[in-house]
Enzyme design. Structure first.
Site, PDB file in Angstrom:
ATOM      1  N   LYS A  23     -25.174  19.336  33.175  1.00 31.35           N
ATOM      2  CA  LYS A  23     -25.635  20.724  33.202  1.00 31.35           C
ATOM      3  C   LYS A  23     -26.287  21.053  34.542  1.00 31.35           C
ATOM      4  O   LYS A  23     -25.982  22.080  35.157  1.00 31.35           O
ATOM      5  CB  LYS A  23     -26.641  20.952  32.056  1.00 31.35           C
ATOM      6  CG  LYS A  23     -27.048  22.389  31.928  1.00 31.35           C
ATOM      7  CD  LYS A  23     -28.004  22.600  30.768  1.00 31.35           C
ATOM      8  CE  LYS A  23     -27.328  22.222  29.460  1.00 31.35           C
ATOM      9  NZ  LYS A  23     -27.972  22.796  28.286  1.00 31.35           N
ATOM     10  N   ARG A  93     -34.319  22.484  29.257  1.00 33.69           N
ATOM     11  CA  ARG A  93     -33.179  21.928  28.514  1.00 33.69           C
ATOM     12  C   ARG A  93     -32.806  20.562  29.035  1.00 33.69           C
ATOM     13  O   ARG A  93     -32.854  20.306  30.235  1.00 33.69           O
ATOM     14  CB  ARG A  93     -31.937  22.807  28.679  1.00 33.69           C
ATOM     15  CG  ARG A  93     -32.041  24.182  28.085  1.00 33.69           C
ATOM     16  CD  ARG A  93     -30.758  24.937  28.402  1.00 33.69           C
ATOM     17  NE  ARG A  93     -31.017  26.332  28.575  1.00 33.69           N
ATOM     18  CZ  ARG A  93     -30.628  27.272  27.694  1.00 33.69           C
ATOM     19  NH1 ARG A  93     -29.968  26.945  26.625  1.00 33.69           N
ATOM     20  NH2 ARG A  93     -30.912  28.525  27.912  1.00 33.69           N
ATOM     21  N   GLY A 102     -26.250  19.226  21.173  1.00 36.76           N
ATOM     22  CA  GLY A 102     -27.188  19.266  20.060  1.00 36.76           C
ATOM     23  C   GLY A 102     -27.976  17.986  19.827  1.00 36.76           C
ATOM     24  O   GLY A 102     -28.773  17.900  18.904  1.00 36.76           O
ATOM     25  N   MET A 104     -30.090  16.399  21.982  1.00 31.59           N
ATOM     26  CA  MET A 104     -31.436  16.342  22.548  1.00 31.59           C
ATOM     27  C   MET A 104     -32.084  17.722  22.491  1.00 31.59           C
ATOM     28  O   MET A 104     -31.550  18.620  21.867  1.00 31.59           O
ATOM     29  CB  MET A 104     -31.373  15.795  23.962  1.00 31.59           C
ATOM     30  CG  MET A 104     -31.016  14.318  23.952  1.00 31.59           C
ATOM     31  SD  MET A 104     -30.761  13.688  25.584  1.00 31.59           S
ATOM     32  CE  MET A 104     -29.380  14.608  26.147  1.00 31.59           C
ATOM     33  N   ARG A 337     -19.339  24.063  31.560  1.00 29.56           N
ATOM     34  CA  ARG A 337     -18.971  22.651  31.478  1.00 29.56           C
ATOM     35  C   ARG A 337     -17.518  22.554  31.033  1.00 29.56           C
ATOM     36  O   ARG A 337     -16.966  23.531  30.500  1.00 29.56           O
ATOM     37  CB  ARG A 337     -19.872  21.910  30.477  1.00 29.56           C
ATOM     38  CG  ARG A 337     -19.754  22.446  29.072  1.00 29.56           C
ATOM     39  CD  ARG A 337     -20.716  21.734  28.138  1.00 29.56           C
ATOM     40  NE  ARG A 337     -20.741  22.401  26.850  1.00 29.56           N
ATOM     41  CZ  ARG A 337     -21.705  22.250  25.947  1.00 29.56           C
ATOM     42  NH1 ARG A 337     -22.733  21.482  26.205  1.00 29.56           N
ATOM     43  NH2 ARG A 337     -21.650  22.876  24.802  1.00 29.56           N
ATOM     44  N   HIS A 455     -11.304  -8.188   7.098  1.00 27.58           N
ATOM     45  CA  HIS A 455      -9.898  -8.227   6.708  1.00 27.58           C
ATOM     46  C   HIS A 455      -9.366  -6.826   6.423  1.00 27.58           C
ATOM     47  O   HIS A 455      -8.336  -6.401   6.955  1.00 27.58           O
ATOM     48  CB  HIS A 455      -9.739  -9.130   5.488  1.00 27.58           C
ATOM     49  CG  HIS A 455      -8.335  -9.192   5.004  1.00 27.58           C
ATOM     50  ND1 HIS A 455      -7.880  -8.390   3.989  1.00 27.58           N
ATOM     51  CD2 HIS A 455      -7.289  -9.908   5.433  1.00 27.58           C
ATOM     52  CE1 HIS A 455      -6.592  -8.641   3.802  1.00 27.58           C
ATOM     53  NE2 HIS A 455      -6.214  -9.567   4.660  1.00 27.58           N
ATOM     54  N   SER A 764      -3.061 -15.715  25.449  1.00 26.83           N
ATOM     55  CA  SER A 764      -3.368 -14.420  24.866  1.00 26.83           C
ATOM     56  C   SER A 764      -4.814 -14.501  24.378  1.00 26.83           C
ATOM     57  O   SER A 764      -5.158 -15.385  23.592  1.00 26.83           O
ATOM     58  CB  SER A 764      -2.424 -14.122  23.714  1.00 26.83           C
ATOM     59  OG  SER A 764      -2.790 -12.894  23.139  1.00 26.83           O
ATOM     60  N   CYS A 831      -4.940  -9.908  22.543  1.00 26.39           N
ATOM     61  CA  CYS A 831      -4.428  -9.431  21.252  1.00 26.39           C
ATOM     62  C   CYS A 831      -5.541  -9.235  20.223  1.00 26.39           C
ATOM     63  O   CYS A 831      -5.275  -8.947  19.071  1.00 26.39           O
ATOM     64  CB  CYS A 831      -3.347 -10.355  20.709  1.00 26.39           C
ATOM     65  SG  CYS A 831      -3.958 -12.009  20.357  1.00 26.39           S
ATOM     66  N   TYR A 851      -0.657  -7.626  29.986  1.00 26.18           N
ATOM     67  CA  TYR A 851      -0.477  -6.665  28.894  1.00 26.18           C
ATOM     68  C   TYR A 851      -1.674  -6.676  27.949  1.00 26.18           C
ATOM     69  O   TYR A 851      -2.469  -7.623  27.934  1.00 26.18           O
ATOM     70  CB  TYR A 851       0.802  -6.975  28.099  1.00 26.18           C
ATOM     71  CG  TYR A 851       0.743  -8.264  27.305  1.00 26.18           C
ATOM     72  CD1 TYR A 851       0.250  -8.277  25.999  1.00 26.18           C
ATOM     73  CD2 TYR A 851       1.169  -9.468  27.864  1.00 26.18           C
ATOM     74  CE1 TYR A 851       0.182  -9.456  25.284  1.00 26.18           C
ATOM     75  CE2 TYR A 851       1.107 -10.647  27.149  1.00 26.18           C
ATOM     76  CZ  TYR A 851       0.606 -10.648  25.855  1.00 26.18           C
ATOM     77  OH  TYR A 851       0.523 -11.807  25.152  1.00 26.18           O
TER      78      TYR A 851
HETATM   79  C1  PEP Z   1      -8.445 -12.939  17.520  1.00 26.12           C
HETATM   80  O1  PEP Z   1      -9.145 -13.831  17.096  1.00 26.12           O
HETATM   81  O2  PEP Z   1      -8.804 -12.132  18.376  1.00 26.12           O
HETATM   82  C2  PEP Z   1      -7.097 -12.738  16.970  1.00 26.12           C
HETATM   83  C3  PEP Z   1      -6.296 -11.820  17.475  1.00 26.12           C
HETATM   84  O3  PEP Z   1      -6.736 -13.479  15.894  1.00 26.12           O
HETATM   85  P1  PEP Z   1      -7.216 -13.158  14.397  1.00 26.12           P
HETATM   86  O4  PEP Z   1      -7.849 -11.822  14.414  1.00 26.12           O
HETATM   87  O5  PEP Z   1      -5.991 -13.218  13.571  1.00 26.12           O
HETATM   88  O6  PEP Z   1      -8.162 -14.273  14.139  1.00 26.12           O
END
Ligand code: PEP
Ligand code: MG
Length: 875
Positions: A23, A93, A102, A104, A337, A455, A764, A831, A851
């Site tokens: 601001k 402000r 909203g 603060m 803004r 899970h 990975s 991953c 990746y």
């Molecule tokens: C991990 O541990 O980050 C993973 C991808 O394997 P999982 O979540 O299946 O343990």
């Protein structure tokens, strides 16, 4: 040079956002552009941080600077604090680097006191206006600065309206308001034991202190966590000369967007109200007019307004959200803004701005928040219907989307009822892998326990199913098949609705709508793909998920969790048989039953990928997860396997582990039972050969060994893979290139990554386990206590959702360095769930991973985040 903590609007500009807040920087910029802005100054974010460093005190040097700036402000405005001729009134402000609407505090009309109010009444010939402003100031100051409950003042207003027998605040006369001021001051005195402060400079210092303090109020902390705003940024405070929209019929106030924030349409959108202050518009007592109406009411001002809006939009190269006030026929801008907008609008505006030659594609890519894309991929609640509903509970927004259906208490029931055509929401204490079919069938999933990587959450996100997890205020009695919340009990005939984006739970039906993906989405994502360097793969375990991932633009599979295939009805028995086998021979017999099923799955996955790569991971979870738990189920299994119930029960008990997450899982299973690795290798290689022969895709299987902590265990399992693969290829008379790699998810693997890379052709990063093991707290249980850590500001973010770059990130960097030292061309990816979190994706880009891999529904988000990382990094 001494550090400067206070800047006049004329001393700043738009590039000083970090110091002046959004601001403040924009007010300075507008001043520079000679747009009519009431003059003022900004106390910097550094002053806010210093306030906290100094034990919540504004240091004397900053107080001096503020006083000097007040003098300047008085000079510039020709008015004076507390003056009997021409008193200065200001607004105070907050304004952080990122807008936090909203969250603060704000104080208006500061500078009024018992004398000044009389002068204002005389100068304006409008005593009603003067007393109304004063009572609003007392109310705001008491609430925001002194923490006196608003209710006490609201009661006094109601009392007064009752006495005068009027319905609206606006019906109260100047005398009524004058009397109300006296009553307000009495409330203040009673609550604070002292008189309402009369000295404007005292009022101001107290207010600035309060705004700094509001940086750490509960709602601001939550907002920051949800929006990735670091606590260390602090907020600036803007002190600005007041202009009044409530001085009669030639005054007014409005909020205007330079384009439509809901649709993105390139047309000014906004509302205004004559003879009103901002809060009247919000309070909804009077209905504001569409801004186009102003053209009829006052064409000169309307033209000026449009010219300035065009100037601002061209200047900022983005849709602007502006606040204006007209004071006795003169137009002022109080704020501009970049406007908040829906995902649809964000995409349309970004594409339009490029077509209008205002932005380059790279600039446009930065204009859309990757997290917003999600709302385009899931069904959502109809906002109109949602307005009428009240949430009964709130859990973690574990997987976005909206779900509405009747309550199902078990996975089997969810499956059966869905097959009969009913729409159900699965409500569980927590889910386990054996619930998978019920989870697939259910419209949404609600659990009492579990965190963002529990899970239920992981599986639901993977499937794109709405999920609210860890909703601790619910009581689920699975035996009695009841759900109790807010003192009421519900059964399987009752409806429940979940909002996976907020975590809200409703015990009634809420209408859902399926959002449309318009053409702008495709155009925009194509630009992101042109720009990004990081590849994006998906975590997908089934042919169905794989197809979905490919539709969302995945360039392969980064993690196929083979165990998720084990739970379907046609195979769980064989899996159980394998687990309770007493010797190798029995185990091989069971594995022979699983082999054709796994092979078929892999064939379908390879086909869905049309030649794109897939990393397939060997069995990972502890074996007991696959076993039945209830006595009934154990009996059925014993029967089918021709075992004594007692014998089977004993086997199941022997598989019990005190700490299964650190137990017999991952590659440890293959070390104990090499037959499992043999079967999985065979299924993978045979599937690849089949698809190569039938479809001509050159598949290079990537076999991933999980949970490695020591190179020798990797080598042991890898040797089995290589031996089996060679055998299969000889049998089939086909040669195939394939790679064997590992997950880095145990700190020891990261630390010894140079050794591991001698055997691993790719890494990975399994950041779910790596986070769990680095912090030493369970990914399934941490949600229970992390709340206390956020409240106490020990952690600002859930480390399972946003990568902890300092700790876990350092291990990743170390592993990247060491891995490359041994094997310079090693392929590197991630991953864990973090592969779908924008700031974590940026981190992965910056440290040079090849990746990221995330659940299918997060693939578009990751594609955009990767493009943004590239643009930011280049700059
Ligand atoms: C991990 O541990 O980050 C993973 C991808 O394997 P999982 O979540 O299946 O343990
Ligand atoms: Mg893991």
């Amino acid at each position: 040079m001494e550090k400067k903590y206070v800047y006049l609007f004329s001393e700043g500009n738009a590039t000083m956002k970090n110091l002046l807040g959004g601001k403040g920087a924009n007010l300075a910029e507008m001043t520079r552009l000679e747009i009519p802005v009431p003059t003022g100054f900004t106390v910097t974010t550094e002053a806010c941080n210093k306030y906290y460093e100094d034990g919540k005190q504004i240091s004397p040097e900053i107080v001096e600077e503020i006083k000097a700036s007040i003098k300047e402000l008085e000079k510039l405005s020709g008015k004076e604090f507390g003056s009997a001729q021409n008193p200065l009134l200001v607004s105070v402000r907050s304004g952080a680097r990122a807008s936090m609407p909203g969250m603060m505090d704000t104080i208006l009309n500061l500078g009024l006191n018992d004398e000044v109010v009389e002068i204002v009444a005389k100068l304006t010939s409008n005593p009603r206006f003067a007393y109304d402003s004063y009572r609003r100031f007392i109310q705001m100051f008491s609430d925001v600065v002194m923490g006196i409950e608003k209710r006490l003042f609201e009661n006094k207003i109601q009392e007064m309206k009752d006495e005068k027998d009027v319905e609206f605040d606006t019906d109260l006369t100047a005398d009524d308001l004058k009397e109300l001021v006296n009553r307000f001051k009495a409330v203040y005195k009673k609550q604070k034991g002292e008189n309402f402060p009369q000295e404007p400079k005292v009022q101001l210092m107290e207010s600035i202190t309060a705004v700094f303090g509001s940086w750490n109020n509960a709602r601001a902390i939550v907002y920051r966590r949800l929006n990735d705003i670091p606590g260390e940024w602090g907020t600036a405070v803007n002190v600005q000369q007041m202009v009044f929209g409530n001085k009669g019929e030639t005054s007014g106030t409005g909020v205007i967007f330079s384009r439509n924030p809901a649709t993105g349409e390139n047309k000014i959108y906004g509302e205004y109200l004559m003879n009103a202050q901002g809060e009247d518009v919000v309070a909804g007592i009077r209905t504001p007019q569409p801004i186009s109406q102003l053209d009829e009411q006052n064409p000169t001002i309307y033209k000026e307004l449009i010219d300035i809006i065009n100037t601002l939009e061209t200047h900022y190269k983005d849709m602007q959200d502006m606040e204006i006030t007209i004071e006795e026929g003169k137009l002022y801008f109080l704020q501009t803004r970049n406007g908040k907008r829906t995902a649809q609008a964000a995409l349309k505006i970004a594409v339009d701005l490029v077509e209008e030659k205002m932005l380059s594609k790279e600039d446009a890519i930065l204009k859309v928040d990757p997290k917003q894309l999600d709302s385009l991929l899931h069904p959502a609640f109809d906002p109109e219907d949602l307005k009428k509903k009240i949430a009964v509970a709130k859990g973690l927004p574990a997987s976005p989307g909206a779900a509405c259906g009747k309550i199902a208490f078990t996975a089997d029931e969810a499956k059966e009822r869905t097959e009969k055509g009913e729409i159900v929401v699965l409500v569980r204490q927590e889910t386990s892998p054996e619930d998978i079919e019920g989870m697939v069938a259910a419209e949404g999933i609600l659990t009492v326990r579990g965190g963002m990587t529990s899970h239920a959450a992981v599986v639901a996100r993977g499937m794109g199913t709405c999920c609210v997890a860890g909703c601790g205020s619910l009581k689920v009695n699975e035996e009695a098949r009841t759900l109790t919340v807010g003192g009421k009990t519900y059964g399987d005939n009752d409806y429940i609705s979940l909002d996976g984006s907020t975590g809200n739970v409703y015990t009634e039906q809420v209408k859902t709508i399926s959002p449309e993906i318009t053409g702008h989405f495709g155009i925009f994502m194509a630009w992101a793909d042109e720009i990004r360097k990081l590849k994006v793969r998906a975590n997908a375990d089934t042919p169905r998920d794989t197809k979905q991932a490919v539709e969302f633009g995945a360039e392969g599979i980064g993690l196929c969790r083979t165990e998720h295939m084990f739970f379907a009805e046609d195979r769980i028995m064989a899996v159980r048989e394998m687990i309770v086998s007493k010797n190798e021979e029995e185990r091989i017999r069971a594995l022979d039953k699983i082999l054709p099923i796994q092979r078929k799955d892999f064939i379908e996955i390879y086909e869905a990928l049309e030649g794109m790569p897939a990393t397939i991971r060997f069995l990972d979870p502890p074996l007991h997860e696959f076993l039945p738990t209830s006595h009934e189920d154990i009996k059925v299994l014993a029967n089918q396997m021709d075992l004594e119930v007692d014998e089977l029960t004993a086997t199941i008990e022997s598989l019990h582990e005190v700490n299964p997450m650190m137990g017999h899982r991952g590659c440890r299973l293959a070390v104990s039972y090499p037959e499992i690795a043999e079967m999985q290798t065979r299924a993978i290689i045979e599937a690849a050969i089949t698809v190569k022969n039938n479809k001509g895709y050159d598949i290079i299987p990537e076999i991933m060994i999980p949970l490695v902590g020591e190179v020798k265990e990797l080598k042991y399992v890898k040797d089995i893979v290589v031996k089996t693969a060679e055998t299969v290829m000889t049998e089939k008379g086909v040669r195939l290139e394939y790679h064997v790699g590992t997950m880095i998810e145990i700190p020891r693997a990261a630390i010894t990554a140079d050794e591991i890379a001698e055997e691993a052709e790719f890494f990975s990063f399994g950041t779910n386990d790596l986070t769990q093991m680095t912090f030493g707290f369970s990914r399934d249980d941490a949600a229970k206590f992390l709340g206390a850590y956020y409240d106490k500001k020990i952690y600002e973010q859930d480390p399972f959702a946003k990568l902890d770059q300092k700790g876990v990130g350092l291990l990743i960097k170390l592993a990247v360095e060491k891995g490359r030292a041994t094997r310079p061309n090693i392929k590197l990816g991630i991953c864990g769930e973090h592969g779908g979190d924008p700031s974590s994706v940026e981190f992965c880009h910056n440290i040079g991973l090849d990746y990221v891999s995330c659940s299918p529904f997060r693939v578009p988000l990751a594609r955009l985040a990767a493009a943004q990382a590239q643009v930011k990094n280049k700059r």
